[in-house]
Design a protein around this motif. Structure first.
Motif, PDB file in Angstrom:
ATOM      1  N   LEU A  95       0.818  -1.222   0.000  1.00 24.03           N
ATOM      2  CA  LEU A  95       0.000   0.000   0.000  1.00 24.03           C
ATOM      3  C   LEU A  95       0.853   1.274   0.000  1.00 24.03           C
ATOM      4  O   LEU A  95       0.328   2.378   0.077  1.00 24.03           O
ATOM      5  CB  LEU A  95      -0.931   0.012   1.220  1.00 24.03           C
ATOM      6  CG  LEU A  95      -2.069  -1.014   1.208  1.00 24.03           C
ATOM      7  CD1 LEU A  95      -2.780  -1.060   2.540  1.00 24.03           C
ATOM      8  CD2 LEU A  95      -3.058  -0.721   0.082  1.00 24.03           C
ATOM      9  N   GLY A  96       2.183   1.089  -0.063  1.00 23.53           N
ATOM     10  CA  GLY A  96       3.074   2.250  -0.184  1.00 23.53           C
ATOM     11  C   GLY A  96       3.571   2.832   1.121  1.00 23.53           C
ATOM     12  O   GLY A  96       4.114   3.936   1.148  1.00 23.53           O
TER      13      GLY A  96
ATOM     14  N   ALA B 200       2.562  -2.869  -7.053  1.00 21.69           N
ATOM     15  CA  ALA B 200       2.595  -4.061  -6.191  1.00 21.69           C
ATOM     16  C   ALA B 200       1.749  -5.211  -6.751  1.00 21.69           C
ATOM     17  O   ALA B 200       2.189  -6.373  -6.722  1.00 21.69           O
ATOM     18  CB  ALA B 200       2.120  -3.704  -4.788  1.00 21.69           C
ATOM     19  N   LEU B 201       0.556  -4.911  -7.265  1.00 21.13           N
ATOM     20  CA  LEU B 201      -0.327  -5.990  -7.720  1.00 21.13           C
ATOM     21  C   LEU B 201       0.204  -6.712  -8.965  1.00 21.13           C
ATOM     22  O   LEU B 201       0.222  -7.948  -8.996  1.00 21.13           O
ATOM     23  CB  LEU B 201      -1.759  -5.473  -7.937  1.00 21.13           C
ATOM     24  CG  LEU B 201      -2.488  -5.071  -6.638  1.00 21.13           C
ATOM     25  CD1 LEU B 201      -3.883  -4.549  -6.939  1.00 21.13           C
ATOM     26  CD2 LEU B 201      -2.565  -6.249  -5.659  1.00 21.13           C
TER      27      LEU B 201
ATOM     28  N   SER C 209      11.516 -13.017 -11.304  1.00 19.35           N
ATOM     29  CA  SER C 209      10.628 -12.540 -12.379  1.00 19.35           C
ATOM     30  C   SER C 209       9.772 -11.378 -11.880  1.00 19.35           C
ATOM     31  O   SER C 209       9.600 -10.363 -12.569  1.00 19.35           O
ATOM     32  CB  SER C 209       9.711 -13.668 -12.856  1.00 19.35           C
ATOM     33  OG  SER C 209      10.473 -14.820 -13.139  1.00 19.35           O
ATOM     34  N   ALA C 210       9.235 -11.526 -10.657  1.00 18.56           N
ATOM     35  CA  ALA C 210       8.372 -10.485 -10.085  1.00 18.56           C
ATOM     36  C   ALA C 210       9.152  -9.198  -9.838  1.00 18.56           C
ATOM     37  O   ALA C 210       8.647  -8.101 -10.108  1.00 18.56           O
ATOM     38  CB  ALA C 210       7.749 -10.993  -8.778  1.00 18.56           C
TER      39      ALA C 210
ATOM     40  N   VAL D  72       7.521  -2.831  -4.490  1.00 12.11           N
ATOM     41  CA  VAL D  72       7.822  -4.050  -5.262  1.00 12.11           C
ATOM     42  C   VAL D  72       7.956  -5.225  -4.299  1.00 12.11           C
ATOM     43  O   VAL D  72       7.386  -6.304  -4.518  1.00 12.11           O
ATOM     44  CB  VAL D  72       9.127  -3.872  -6.085  1.00 12.11           C
ATOM     45  CG1 VAL D  72       9.525  -5.172  -6.762  1.00 12.11           C
ATOM     46  CG2 VAL D  72       8.947  -2.759  -7.117  1.00 12.11           C
ATOM     47  N   MET D  73       8.693  -5.000  -3.209  1.00 10.88           N
ATOM     48  CA  MET D  73       8.881  -6.073  -2.231  1.00 10.88           C
ATOM     49  C   MET D  73       7.552  -6.450  -1.586  1.00 10.88           C
ATOM     50  O   MET D  73       7.295  -7.624  -1.318  1.00 10.88           O
ATOM     51  CB  MET D  73       9.891  -5.646  -1.174  1.00 10.88           C
ATOM     52  CG  MET D  73      11.300  -5.536  -1.745  1.00 10.88           C
ATOM     53  SD  MET D  73      12.510  -5.380  -0.457  1.00 10.88           S
ATOM     54  CE  MET D  73      12.374  -3.643  -0.067  1.00 10.88           C
ATOM     55  N   GLY D  74       6.689  -5.458  -1.354  1.00  6.90           N
ATOM     56  CA  GLY D  74       5.375  -5.724  -0.766  1.00  6.90           C
ATOM     57  C   GLY D  74       4.566  -6.701  -1.600  1.00  6.90           C
ATOM     58  O   GLY D  74       3.949  -7.631  -1.071  1.00  6.90           O
ATOM     59  N   GLY D  75       4.584  -6.497  -2.909  1.00 10.65           N
ATOM     60  CA  GLY D  75       3.864  -7.390  -3.818  1.00 10.65           C
ATOM     61  C   GLY D  75       4.334  -8.830  -3.708  1.00 10.65           C
ATOM     62  O   GLY D  75       3.523  -9.765  -3.631  1.00 10.65           O
ATOM     63  N   ILE D  76       5.660  -9.016  -3.657  1.00  7.98           N
ATOM     64  CA  ILE D  76       6.226 -10.374  -3.563  1.00  7.98           C
ATOM     65  C   ILE D  76       5.949 -10.980  -2.193  1.00  7.98           C
ATOM     66  O   ILE D  76       5.639 -12.162  -2.060  1.00  7.98           O
ATOM     67  CB  ILE D  76       7.761 -10.326  -3.804  1.00  7.98           C
ATOM     68  CG1 ILE D  76       8.044  -9.780  -5.199  1.00  7.98           C
ATOM     69  CG2 ILE D  76       8.383 -11.696  -3.633  1.00  7.98           C
ATOM     70  CD1 ILE D  76       9.447  -9.261  -5.377  1.00  7.98           C
ATOM     71  N   MET D  77       6.046 -10.136  -1.150  1.00  9.45           N
ATOM     72  CA  MET D  77       5.906 -10.627   0.218  1.00  9.45           C
ATOM     73  C   MET D  77       4.517 -11.198   0.501  1.00  9.45           C
ATOM     74  O   MET D  77       4.380 -12.095   1.317  1.00  9.45           O
ATOM     75  CB  MET D  77       6.153  -9.480   1.219  1.00  9.45           C
ATOM     76  CG  MET D  77       7.579  -9.031   1.281  1.00  9.45           C
ATOM     77  SD  MET D  77       8.572 -10.389   1.808  1.00  9.45           S
ATOM     78  CE  MET D  77       9.963 -10.194   0.777  1.00  9.45           C
TER      79      MET D  77
END
Length: 394
Positions: free
Chosen positions: A123-124, A141-142, A166-167, A312-317
């Motif tokens: 969410l930033g 993120a999504l 890849s993500a 970016v890390m949030g999306g993967i996490m």
């Protein structure tokens, strides 16, 4: 092999504020030490452990990096002690001390307590600060999350082992076009430099806080040994022996902490790569370890990795932390733990609520909370509750 391990290896230091180059260095050194202890018989690669993300972050905020490293060295000692339990009593002794009903919920807590961290990053937010606009953050993120999902589920061959890489590439590209990357640190970084090591210092509160956290990754280690044994057709639990592999993991973790790096653990992604390539030679891991050490000396490399935005890390996490919780659940299911039985129900229920609810127990200056508290509570409940509690009920 290094490429497959790379995504998870660098995420731990990026999330906990440790130095990425130090993590690369200690992953290499840890793997080489593991090979020394196990007489170069097991084709595994050791790198940053996810189980320690929340405890390291808390430790660094409370006592600083140096004292946290002292605590992590003590956690490495837990592996060494467990290796001696395995040497004397074998796998049965470990399973008696740490059965699935103890370890399953502790692993679930690791994933679930980190869930808010992942969502806030996506969410930033950075800590309590809204670092990026929420709609922009989600636009990065999504797609990053969906890339990891698609690659993990639909990827073929080697690509399937690289969901994190890849993500990151997709998220990083989107961040570049969104104009949120800052390369000033990369320009300032030297091409070649020793990583900025941190020497450990020993603070009893940090030590007591971090010691119990070693329980979950130690049991995960046993699972990884069984997995790599199945892949290669050799029984590593017998030769070089579980006591040697646990000792190797402990020595690697202590060595990592002595330089200021995150604790080491065996990587199941690399086991997947071994299965895919059918290259069972442990020498491959020696070269992967040496390559990691060489990469750690490239200053600009670490600086580039540090530019990866938290969104970016949030999306993967979101995927990774959820996966950790699912692994804990899976260990209960595959070992046929009957949660309807009152004794098991009590252990799982109390562990989960203590962990997710954020229970803290204060004893003077010392505070026991989070994963450490859950590990202690679930082990004590398992040892103290009578085995025939289910029959007493009836």
């Amino acid at each position: 092999m290094l490429f497959v391990a790379f995504g998870a290896l660098v995420l731990v230091p990026l999330l906990t504020g440790l130095d990425v180059n130090v993590a690369l260095f200690t992953a290499g050194i840890g793997t080489l030490l593991f090979q020394l202890v196990t007489k170069r018989q097991v084709p595994v690669f050791l790198a940053s452990s996810f189980a320690f993300i929340a405890p390291i972050s808390y430790g660094v905020s409370q006592w600083g990096v140096s004292a946290t490293m002292g605590g992590l060295m003590a956690a490495g000692l837990v592996y060494v002690l467990l290796s001696q339990v395995a040497r004397v009593g074998g796998m049965k002794a470990i399973q008696k001390l740490l059965p699935p009903v103890v370890v399953g919920p502790v692993i679930m807590v690791i994933g679930l307590t980190l869930a808010p961290v992942a969502v806030n990053m996506a969410l930033g937010k950075q800590g309590d600060v809204q670092a990026y606009d929420t709609s922009l953050a989600l636009m990065i993120a999504l797609p990053t999350l969906f890339t990891a999902l698609i690659v993990a589920v639909m990827g073929k061959g080697m690509l399937r082992l690289l969901p994190i890489m890849s993500a990151v590439l997709v998220g990083y590209t989107l961040s570049y076009f969104a104009g949120i990357l800052d390369f000033s640190a990369v320009a300032a970084a030297p091409w070649f430099a020793l990583p900025s090591f941190t020497a450990p210092s020993f603070h009893w509160e940090a030590i007591l806080f971090l010691i119990p956290v070693a329980v979950a990754p130690a049991v995960e280690h046993i699972g990884d040994m069984l997995a790599i044994s199945n892949v290669t057709g050799k029984d590593y639990v017998k030769k070089p022996g579980l006591h040697r592999t646990l000792l190797g993991d402990g020595v690697a973790t202590m060595a990592a902490a002595s330089f200021g790096g995150p604790p080491n653990t065996t990587y199941s992604e690399v086991t997947g790569a071994v299965m895919l390539t059918r290259n069972y030679d442990p020498k491959v891991m020696t070269w992967a370890a040496v390559s990691a050490v060489v990469l750690s000396l490239v200053g600009k490399f670490g600086a580039i990795l540090a530019t990866i935005p938290t969104v970016v890390m949030g999306g993967i996490m979101i995927l990774l932390f959820g996966s950790i919780a699912a692994v804990g659940m899976s260990s209960l299911i595959t070992n046929k733990v009957d949660v309807a039985e009152p004794r098991n129900l009590v252990i799982v229920a109390v562990t989960l609520v203590f962990g997710i609810g954020g229970m803290t127990i204060n004893m003077g200056e010392f505070t026991l909370q989070g994963i450490a508290l859950c590990a202690v509570v679930s082990i004590l409940l398992n040892l103290l509750l009578p085995k025939d509690l289910g029959h007493l009920q009836h």
